[in-house]
Design a protein around this motif. Structure first.
Motif, PDB file in Angstrom:
ATOM      1  N   ASN A   7       0.868  -1.197   0.000  1.00  0.00           N
ATOM      2  CA  ASN A   7       0.000   0.000   0.000  1.00  0.00           C
ATOM      3  C   ASN A   7       0.891   1.229   0.000  1.00  0.00           C
ATOM      4  O   ASN A   7       2.118   1.119  -0.134  1.00  0.00           O
ATOM      5  CB  ASN A   7      -0.958  -0.010   1.205  1.00  0.00           C
ATOM      6  N   ASP A   8       0.275   2.402   0.118  1.00  0.00           N
ATOM      7  CA  ASP A   8       1.105   3.602   0.300  1.00  0.00           C
ATOM      8  C   ASP A   8       0.755   4.346   1.588  1.00  0.00           C
ATOM      9  O   ASP A   8       1.401   5.327   1.932  1.00  0.00           O
ATOM     10  CB  ASP A   8       1.066   4.537  -0.933  1.00  0.00           C
ATOM     11  N   ASP A   9      -0.266   3.862   2.297  1.00  0.00           N
ATOM     12  CA  ASP A   9      -0.652   4.518   3.559  1.00  0.00           C
ATOM     13  C   ASP A   9       0.184   3.997   4.736  1.00  0.00           C
ATOM     14  O   ASP A   9       0.070   4.511   5.850  1.00  0.00           O
ATOM     15  CB  ASP A   9      -2.139   4.293   3.843  1.00  0.00           C
ATOM     16  N   GLY A  10       1.000   2.995   4.480  1.00  0.00           N
ATOM     17  CA  GLY A  10       1.864   2.439   5.506  1.00  0.00           C
ATOM     18  C   GLY A  10       1.304   1.150   6.081  1.00  0.00           C
ATOM     19  O   GLY A  10       0.091   0.908   6.065  1.00  0.00           O
ATOM     20  N   ILE A  11       2.206   0.317   6.604  1.00  0.00           N
ATOM     21  CA  ILE A  11       1.834  -1.035   7.057  1.00  0.00           C
ATOM     22  C   ILE A  11       0.859  -1.006   8.231  1.00  0.00           C
ATOM     23  O   ILE A  11       0.113  -1.949   8.450  1.00  0.00           O
ATOM     24  CB  ILE A  11       3.100  -1.869   7.376  1.00  0.00           C
ATOM     25  N   HIS A  12       0.839   0.121   8.970  1.00  0.00           N
ATOM     26  CA  HIS A  12      -0.054   0.200  10.126  1.00  0.00           C
ATOM     27  C   HIS A  12      -1.420   0.806   9.790  1.00  0.00           C
ATOM     28  O   HIS A  12      -2.268   0.960  10.664  1.00  0.00           O
ATOM     29  CB  HIS A  12       0.615   0.992  11.248  1.00  0.00           C
ATOM     30  N   ALA A  13      -1.646   1.129   8.531  1.00  0.00           N
ATOM     31  CA  ALA A  13      -2.913   1.742   8.126  1.00  0.00           C
ATOM     32  C   ALA A  13      -4.050   0.713   8.180  1.00  0.00           C
ATOM     33  O   ALA A  13      -3.834  -0.470   7.902  1.00  0.00           O
ATOM     34  CB  ALA A  13      -2.786   2.300   6.712  1.00  0.00           C
ATOM     35  N   PRO A  14      -5.252   1.152   8.538  1.00  0.00           N
ATOM     36  CA  PRO A  14      -6.381   0.211   8.596  1.00  0.00           C
ATOM     37  C   PRO A  14      -6.734  -0.393   7.237  1.00  0.00           C
ATOM     38  O   PRO A  14      -7.239  -1.515   7.175  1.00  0.00           O
ATOM     39  CB  PRO A  14      -7.543   1.058   9.121  1.00  0.00           C
ATOM     40  N   GLY A  15      -6.439   0.314   6.155  1.00  0.00           N
ATOM     41  CA  GLY A  15      -6.807  -0.174   4.814  1.00  0.00           C
ATOM     42  C   GLY A  15      -6.114  -1.464   4.425  1.00  0.00           C
ATOM     43  O   GLY A  15      -6.714  -2.331   3.786  1.00  0.00           O
ATOM     44  N   ILE A  16      -4.848  -1.618   4.813  1.00  0.00           N
ATOM     45  CA  ILE A  16      -4.130  -2.843   4.434  1.00  0.00           C
ATOM     46  C   ILE A  16      -4.567  -4.003   5.338  1.00  0.00           C
ATOM     47  O   ILE A  16      -4.605  -5.155   4.913  1.00  0.00           O
ATOM     48  CB  ILE A  16      -2.587  -2.655   4.410  1.00  0.00           C
ATOM     49  N   ALA A  17      -4.983  -3.679   6.561  1.00  0.00           N
ATOM     50  CA  ALA A  17      -5.551  -4.704   7.447  1.00  0.00           C
ATOM     51  C   ALA A  17      -6.876  -5.198   6.869  1.00  0.00           C
ATOM     52  O   ALA A  17      -7.160  -6.405   6.876  1.00  0.00           O
ATOM     53  CB  ALA A  17      -5.745  -4.145   8.857  1.00  0.00           C
TER      54      ALA A  17
END
Ligand code: MN
Length: 254
Positions: A7-17
């Motif tokens: 992703n581009d929001d970072g590994i801790h972003a809710p979107g990739i979860a």
């Protein structure tokens, strides 16, 4: 099925979860994503600095690798971090915010998928058409439908699928639309501020300017409540311009 998520929001972003939850049972799913937010870095790669990577856990379980670089760095580095893991599919997202129209050019989310494509992996970018109050469960549901379809149907060569989801509950989503990239873009507004030492600085913001460039665009589809699916290629050649330039004297006899 080996699936690489980025992703581009970072590994801790809710979107990739949310994306991980959507596809985790479809195969061997691995995550290599930026350690910090990398929105709008486009297809940048890190050359002048070292790139750090470290494993990240979530709820006491291994979740993926956090990379101190860009989305394109992550996909490139995945080959080193995950030896022997050749993805059958790369999925980037789910981005908080749309990647429609000219935003595609700046998008780190789309660039992770583009990098997947460059490396020869079928790739999908998924973005959600909101910056506030994201309905991740609904987004996750439709992301899964798209991923399942791509696994079943495959993608044509040199094609990534740029998916934009309306931020609506599932029963209000009107269906899927095959679209082209629009020309609508964010019009910048610079907030001029003063720091504690009296120096001027700027903060870039903006508003999406809907150009009304017709039916069939990604922007129009997602605004109308459809899931927009746009096939994208990294070949930037403007083919319809070739005949006009071919008439230039310098190209004669070539
Ligand atoms: Mn982003």
């Amino acid at each position: 099925m080996k699936i690489l998520l980025c992703n581009d929001d970072g590994i801790h972003a809710p979107g990739i979860a949310a994306l991980y939850e959507a596809v985790r049972d479809l195969g061997d799913v691995r995550i290599v994503a930026p350690a910090a937010e990398q929105s709008a870095v486009g297809h940048a790669i890190t050359l002048a600095n070292p790139i750090k990577a470290h494993p990240v856990e979530k709820n006491g379980r291994p979740f993926g690798f956090a990379v101190g670089g860009t989305p394109a760095d992550c996909v490139k580095l995945s080959g080193e971090l995950l030896p022997g893991f050749r993805p059958d599919l790369v999925v980037s997202g789910i981005n908080l915010g749309p990647n429609t129209g000219i935003s595609v050019i700046y998008s780190g989310t789309v660039s992770a998928a583009t990098e997947g494509l460059i490396l020869g992996y079928p790739s999908i970018a998924v973005s959600l058409n909101t910056f506030q109050h994201p309905l991740w469960e609904s987004a996750s549901h439709f992301a899964r439908l798209v991923v399942e379809t791509v696994i079943r149907q495959g993608l044509p060569p040199d094609t990534l699928l740029n998916v934009n989801l309306p931020n609506l509950p599932p029963d209000q989503v009107r269906g899927f639309r095959l679209t082209r990239m629009g020309r609508s873009r964010f019009v910048e507004e610079f907030d001029r501020r003063t720091d504690p030492r009296g120096n001027t600085y700027f903060w870039m913001g903006g508003k999406m300017e809907l150009l009304g460039d017709g039916e069939g665009t990604d922007v129009a589809a997602v605004e109308a409540g459809y899931v927009s699916c746009t096939p994208i290629s990294f070949d930037l050649t403007h083919r319809t311009a070739l005949p006009a330039l071919g008439a230039w004297p310098m190209f004669k006899g070539a």
